[in-house]
Structures are given as C-alpha cells and as structure tokens.
Design a protein around this motif. Sequence first.
Motif, PDB file in Angstrom:
ATOM      1  N   ILE A 156       0.676  -1.117   0.009  1.00  0.00           N
ATOM      2  CA  ILE A 156      -0.116   0.089   0.040  1.00  0.00           C
ATOM      3  C   ILE A 156       0.843   1.252  -0.084  1.00  0.00           C
ATOM      4  O   ILE A 156       2.043   1.274   0.970  1.00  0.00           O
ATOM      5  N   VAL A 157       0.750   1.987  -1.009  1.00  0.00           N
ATOM      6  CA  VAL A 157       1.476   3.230  -0.953  1.00  0.00           C
ATOM      7  C   VAL A 157       0.720   4.436  -0.797  1.00  0.00           C
ATOM      8  O   VAL A 157      -0.119   4.633  -1.832  1.00  0.00           O
ATOM      9  N   MET A 158       1.442   5.127   0.002  1.00  0.00           N
ATOM     10  CA  MET A 158       0.573   6.827   0.201  1.00  0.00           C
ATOM     11  C   MET A 158       1.454   7.634  -0.758  1.00  0.00           C
ATOM     12  O   MET A 158       2.544   7.693  -0.816  1.00  0.00           O
ATOM     13  N   THR A 159       0.575   8.406  -1.483  1.00  0.00           N
ATOM     14  CA  THR A 159       1.339   9.417  -2.093  1.00  0.00           C
ATOM     15  C   THR A 159       2.159  10.512  -1.281  1.00  0.00           C
ATOM     16  O   THR A 159       1.762  10.662   0.140  1.00  0.00           O
ATOM     17  N   PRO A 160       3.038  11.117  -1.758  1.00  0.00           N
ATOM     18  CA  PRO A 160       3.533  12.406  -0.786  1.00  0.00           C
ATOM     19  C   PRO A 160       2.632  13.292  -0.430  1.00  0.00           C
ATOM     20  O   PRO A 160       1.589  13.544  -1.119  1.00  0.00           O
ATOM     21  N   PRO A 161       2.926  13.786   0.838  1.00  0.00           N
ATOM     22  CA  PRO A 161       1.889  14.810   1.449  1.00  0.00           C
ATOM     23  C   PRO A 161       2.099  16.147   0.432  1.00  0.00           C
ATOM     24  O   PRO A 161       3.257  16.352  -0.062  1.00  0.00           O
ATOM     25  N   PRO A 162       1.389  17.291   0.602  1.00  0.00           N
ATOM     26  CA  PRO A 162       1.818  18.629   0.097  1.00  0.00           C
ATOM     27  C   PRO A 162       2.741  19.309   1.047  1.00  0.00           C
ATOM     28  O   PRO A 162       2.709  19.022   2.126  1.00  0.00           O
ATOM     29  N   PHE A 163       3.609  20.113   0.477  1.00  0.00           N
ATOM     30  CA  PHE A 163       4.552  21.180   1.267  1.00  0.00           C
ATOM     31  C   PHE A 163       3.816  22.241   1.237  1.00  0.00           C
ATOM     32  O   PHE A 163       3.025  23.037   0.365  1.00  0.00           O
ATOM     33  N   ASP A 164       3.993  22.989   2.528  1.00  0.00           N
ATOM     34  CA  ASP A 164       3.145  24.159   2.752  1.00  0.00           C
ATOM     35  C   ASP A 164       4.244  25.272   2.688  1.00  0.00           C
ATOM     36  O   ASP A 164       4.694  25.712   3.962  1.00  0.00           O
ATOM     37  N   SER A 165       4.606  26.056   1.530  1.00  0.00           N
ATOM     38  CA  SER A 165       5.329  27.188   1.613  1.00  0.00           C
ATOM     39  C   SER A 165       5.067  28.290   2.572  1.00  0.00           C
ATOM     40  O   SER A 165       5.820  29.101   3.011  1.00  0.00           O
ATOM     41  N   SER A 166       3.719  28.435   2.997  1.00  0.00           N
ATOM     42  CA  SER A 166       3.091  29.497   3.637  1.00  0.00           C
ATOM     43  C   SER A 166       3.762  29.279   5.331  1.00  0.00           C
ATOM     44  O   SER A 166       3.610  30.360   6.002  1.00  0.00           O
ATOM     45  N   ALA A 167       4.146  28.231   5.419  1.00  0.00           N
ATOM     46  CA  ALA A 167       4.485  27.865   6.772  1.00  0.00           C
ATOM     47  C   ALA A 167       5.968  28.015   7.166  1.00  0.00           C
ATOM     48  O   ALA A 167       6.265  27.956   8.227  1.00  0.00           O
ATOM     49  N   ILE A 168       6.568  28.383   5.954  1.00  0.00           N
ATOM     50  CA  ILE A 168       8.073  28.341   6.127  1.00  0.00           C
ATOM     51  C   ILE A 168       8.425  29.823   6.126  1.00  0.00           C
ATOM     52  O   ILE A 168       7.913  30.753   5.628  1.00  0.00           O
ATOM     53  N   ARG A 169       9.395  30.015   6.947  1.00  0.00           N
ATOM     54  CA  ARG A 169       9.853  31.816   7.017  1.00  0.00           C
ATOM     55  C   ARG A 169      10.483  32.167   5.454  1.00  0.00           C
ATOM     56  O   ARG A 169      11.124  31.595   4.845  1.00  0.00           O
ATOM     57  N   GLN A 170       9.533  32.923   5.177  1.00  0.00           N
ATOM     58  CA  GLN A 170       9.892  33.339   3.734  1.00  0.00           C
ATOM     59  C   GLN A 170      11.186  33.709   3.383  1.00  0.00           C
ATOM     60  O   GLN A 170      11.595  33.439   1.930  1.00  0.00           O
ATOM     61  N   GLU A 171      12.148  34.281   4.142  1.00  0.00           N
ATOM     62  CA  GLU A 171      13.584  34.623   3.964  1.00  0.00           C
ATOM     63  C   GLU A 171      14.475  33.169   3.655  1.00  0.00           C
ATOM     64  O   GLU A 171      15.443  33.390   3.110  1.00  0.00           O
ATOM     65  N   THR A 172      13.964  32.125   4.139  1.00  0.00           N
ATOM     66  CA  THR A 172      14.504  31.044   3.624  1.00  0.00           C
ATOM     67  C   THR A 172      14.224  30.215   2.429  1.00  0.00           C
ATOM     68  O   THR A 172      14.778  29.251   2.149  1.00  0.00           O
ATOM     69  N   LEU A 173      13.233  30.557   1.732  1.00  0.00           N
ATOM     70  CA  LEU A 173      12.602  29.840   0.490  1.00  0.00           C
ATOM     71  C   LEU A 173      13.437  30.425  -0.435  1.00  0.00           C
ATOM     72  O   LEU A 173      13.856  31.683  -0.930  1.00  0.00           O
ATOM     73  N   LEU A 174      13.910  29.322  -1.363  1.00  0.00           N
ATOM     74  CA  LEU A 174      14.803  29.981  -2.455  1.00  0.00           C
ATOM     75  C   LEU A 174      13.850  29.644  -3.901  1.00  0.00           C
ATOM     76  O   LEU A 174      13.037  28.879  -4.003  1.00  0.00           O
ATOM     77  N   ALA A 175      14.214  30.781  -4.834  1.00  0.00           N
ATOM     78  CA  ALA A 175      13.699  30.686  -6.090  1.00  0.00           C
ATOM     79  C   ALA A 175      14.380  29.464  -6.922  1.00  0.00           C
ATOM     80  O   ALA A 175      15.462  28.829  -6.411  1.00  0.00           O
ATOM     81  N   ASP A 176      14.019  29.141  -8.225  1.00  0.00           N
ATOM     82  CA  ASP A 176      14.522  28.259  -9.038  1.00  0.00           C
ATOM     83  C   ASP A 176      15.858  28.838  -9.646  1.00  0.00           C
ATOM     84  O   ASP A 176      16.473  28.053 -10.655  1.00  0.00           O
ATOM     85  N   SER A 177      16.397  29.795  -9.163  1.00  0.00           N
ATOM     86  CA  SER A 177      17.806  30.337 -10.060  1.00  0.00           C
ATOM     87  C   SER A 177      18.957  30.066  -9.168  1.00  0.00           C
ATOM     88  O   SER A 177      20.179  30.304  -9.687  1.00  0.00           O
ATOM     89  N   HIS A 178      18.872  29.325  -8.193  1.00  0.00           N
ATOM     90  CA  HIS A 178      20.134  29.160  -7.249  1.00  0.00           C
ATOM     91  C   HIS A 178      20.741  27.818  -7.687  1.00  0.00           C
ATOM     92  O   HIS A 178      20.099  26.871  -8.275  1.00  0.00           O
ATOM     93  N   HIS A 179      21.956  27.662  -7.336  1.00  0.00           N
ATOM     94  CA  HIS A 179      22.629  26.410  -7.664  1.00  0.00           C
ATOM     95  C   HIS A 179      21.816  25.225  -6.894  1.00  0.00           C
ATOM     96  O   HIS A 179      21.644  25.416  -5.917  1.00  0.00           O
TER      97      HIS A 179
END
Length: 296
Positions: free
Chosen positions: A121-144
């Motif tokens: 029995i396989v569960m799908t991954p759960p969603p990630f909640d970016s709104s609960a993360i400190r916004q200054e730690t979130l990275l855009a897709d332009s980083h290494h």
Amino acid sequence: MTEDKRILFLGDSITADGTFIAFLEAILFQHSPGQGFTLINIGVPSETASGLTEGDHPFPRPCVHERIERALLITKPDWVVLGYGMNDGIYSPFSQERFSAYQKGLLEAIRIVRLIGAKAIVMTPPPFDSSAIRQETLLADSHHEHAYSYLTPYEHYNDVLKTYARWLLWQEGIADEVVNIYDPLLQAREKAQMNDPDYRSGDGIHPHADGHWVIAETLLRHLFQISCKATPRFVGQPESSPFFQLVWQRQKVLSAAWKEHIGHSNPNKATALPLDDALLVGDKLAEQIKNHLSMY
C-alpha cells in the motif's frame, strides 16, 4: 474485513511521528473491538526511498532499502504501508534524475513487499506548505542546486511533490493500493485558510494533528471501508482524551521498540524498551483501552 491483520508502516518523519497511526488505532479499537489489528510503526526521520541526500543535511539520509528486508523478515506483515516522497526531492526544483531515483526506489520497495506475499500500500507524498516556512529561507529556482535543502527549500517544492503524487496515481497496478493523501491534505489546508488566513498546516513539512487526522481518515476509508462522518473529539484536543492518551502511549512504546530492534542508520536513536518488554507493556495498555471503552 473479518480476519486479523498485521500492518507495517514504513516511512519518514511524518510516519515516525505516529499521530495518524494512533488515530487509526483509536478508531479501529472503537469500530472493530472484536477484530485484531496489529499496527507496527517503524517510520524513521529523514528517510527516503531514493537514497538521496542534500549537501548540508547533517548526516546521510537513511534509505528504506537499508532495512526493508530485515523489517519484513522480523515483523512478518500482511500489509505494508509505504509513505515516502517528502524527502526524496531533497527540497529542490524538479529534476528527472531525482524523480527517477524516487521511482526506482519505490518500485523496488513494492517488489520486495510483494515478494513475501504481503499487500503493498503506497501513500502519495503529502503537500509542502510554503506559507508555513519563513519566507527569507525559501529559494527561487535560480540558485545552484546545492543551495537547496530542508533548511532552505525551493519555494515551489509543492509542485515537485504534486508531480510525484500524480505519477503514483496514474500508474495502474503499481501497488495493491495507492492512497491519495496529497489532495485531501491540500484541500483541507485551503479550506482552513479561507476561514483563517493565518492558519498554518504545520511547519511546512510536518502536518499538525488535524493534518494527521486527514491522513488517518483517508486510510480508514480506503483500507477499512470505515467512514467517519464526524471528526472524533480526541482529534481536536488529543491531550485531553484519556482514551486517546492510552492509545498514544501504546503506539509510542511499541514503535520505538520495534524501530530500534530492527535497526536503522539515522544516528538519532529513540529511547526504547527491549522488544519483549515493550510487547508486554503494549498488551497491558490494550487491556486498559478495552476496559476504558467498555465503560462508555
């Protein structure tokens, strides 16, 4: 379902937390007191199916393939619930290489489970909640790519997990059951945020108790044909329910003992009783739970 079932849960820190498994057990105690369900939770924090680790993780992430054969041999389950994906994209933008590693690892785990005659029995991954993360730690897709980690996750990591979840749901016959927890958790979060814009589902990675209830209710419906039309009182305030506290204590004692008895490569080990001692404690707590239920 009329016969006893021995159900093994393998997964990462969301499984290791065990709240959704304790909710499952609480409902099964109430709904099916004459049937035997043995729920064995050996979730390990940081674990993956892919074997991948981001660069700044404090230790190599454990991989389920380091222990799955040993776990199956020792626990002898009828069903095995696999809960992976959150860590497998290592919190980075989508990469076909990482996606392939997740697919390969999960398919191999399913094959090994089926090889012993157990239901996979396989569960799908759960969603990630970016709104609960400190916004200054979130990275855009332009980083290494080495910049991304669980500490500095990709801002659209939820889209990566959605791709992983959709792949599982679109593969007919990939496992005996594929249980979609991604969409119910996302819908519950969006509904809660409509009522309260400041609502946070957890820390972005790990859901709070209400999210664990969504997982439990989804599993109850899909695997046990049990529909909970109303949310049980102990879900909202689990600490205030003597009944649930007994179930929770039993799960914690047994989970730690099983996990350490089987072994794992996470350097952080749980404080655990020897397995035989834990099983005796579990039996005593089960009797207390049944006595508690008989009073109501």
